[in-house]
Design a protein around this motif. Structure first.
Motif, PDB file in Angstrom:
ATOM      1  N   THR A 163      19.034 -43.301 -45.884  1.00  0.00           N
ATOM      2  CA  THR A 163      18.585 -44.480 -45.144  1.00  0.00           C
ATOM      3  C   THR A 163      19.339 -44.569 -43.821  1.00  0.00           C
ATOM      4  N   ILE A 164      18.580 -44.735 -42.734  1.00  0.00           N
ATOM      5  CA  ILE A 164      19.172 -44.833 -41.404  1.00  0.00           C
ATOM      6  C   ILE A 164      18.296 -45.756 -40.562  1.00  0.00           C
ATOM      7  N   SER A 165      18.911 -46.562 -39.723  1.00  0.00           N
ATOM      8  CA  SER A 165      18.146 -47.492 -38.895  1.00  0.00           C
ATOM      9  C   SER A 165      17.638 -46.800 -37.632  1.00  0.00           C
ATOM     10  N   GLN A 166      16.602 -47.379 -37.050  1.00  0.00           N
ATOM     11  CA  GLN A 166      16.083 -46.840 -35.800  1.00  0.00           C
ATOM     12  C   GLN A 166      17.086 -47.001 -34.671  1.00  0.00           C
ATOM     13  N   ALA A 167      17.896 -48.057 -34.726  1.00  0.00           N
ATOM     14  CA  ALA A 167      18.925 -48.248 -33.702  1.00  0.00           C
ATOM     15  C   ALA A 167      19.959 -47.127 -33.756  1.00  0.00           C
ATOM     16  N   THR A 168      20.332 -46.711 -34.956  1.00  0.00           N
ATOM     17  CA  THR A 168      21.287 -45.614 -35.100  1.00  0.00           C
ATOM     18  C   THR A 168      20.679 -44.304 -34.603  1.00  0.00           C
ATOM     19  N   LEU A 169      19.419 -44.059 -34.941  1.00  0.00           N
ATOM     20  CA  LEU A 169      18.738 -42.858 -34.441  1.00  0.00           C
ATOM     21  C   LEU A 169      18.682 -42.877 -32.913  1.00  0.00           C
TER      22      LEU A 169
ATOM     23  N   GLU B  16      20.774 -44.283 -30.838  1.00  0.00           N
ATOM     24  CA  GLU B  16      22.101 -43.945 -30.311  1.00  0.00           C
ATOM     25  C   GLU B  16      22.375 -42.449 -30.427  1.00  0.00           C
ATOM     26  N   MET B  17      21.922 -41.848 -31.516  1.00  0.00           N
ATOM     27  CA  MET B  17      22.176 -40.426 -31.738  1.00  0.00           C
ATOM     28  C   MET B  17      21.456 -39.549 -30.720  1.00  0.00           C
TER      29      MET B  17
ATOM     30  N   ARG C 132      15.761 -48.106 -29.051  1.00  0.00           N
ATOM     31  CA  ARG C 132      15.183 -48.273 -30.375  1.00  0.00           C
ATOM     32  C   ARG C 132      13.661 -48.353 -30.297  1.00  0.00           C
TER      33      ARG C 132
END
Length: 119
Positions: free
Chosen positions: A41-47, A49-50, A55
């Motif tokens: 599970t990963i948020s779109q905000a984290t993706l 940033e990556m 977002r």
């Protein structure tokens, strides 16, 4: 090596390709054995940033990947092997998946005969 690959990816690839690449890396495609198609599970905000984008762009690309059948996205992301084509072979459709294709040239209208000038 991974840091160099990430830098090259950031400099030369679009954010859409960077998202495809990070999803494949998270699903462990390319490693020995069978890939884990269901990623953690990963948020779109984290993706976002990556890969260095917003977002909202990640949301747009995720919906596009879903429409094209590259991922299943219902809370957790299941990555399809066909997403490899995006990264390896640049086989992502150029047109926006949300818009219908536009005709290259408009259809020609038949010429009408004019009755003006006849005596």
């Amino acid at each position: 090596m991974r840091t160099q690959a990430d830098l090259v990816d950031q400099l030369f690839n679009s954010s859409e390709k960077r998202l495809a690449r990070i999803l494949l890396l998270m699903a462990e495609f390319g490693k020995p054995g069978e890939p884990e198609t269901l990623i953690p599970t990963i948020s779109q905000a984290t993706l976002a940033e990556m890969i260095g984008t917003t977002r909202s762009r990640v949301n747009f690309f995720m919906n596009r990947f879903r429409k094209l059948g590259f991922i299943e996205y219902n809370g957790r992301i299941r990555v399809s092997k066909s997403l490899l084509n995006v990264v390896l072979h640049d086989q992502l459709p150029d047109d926006n998946a949300a818009r219908p294709a536009i005709l290259s040239t408009p259809p020609k209208r038949p010429k009408r005969k004019s009755s003006i000038g006849l005596i």
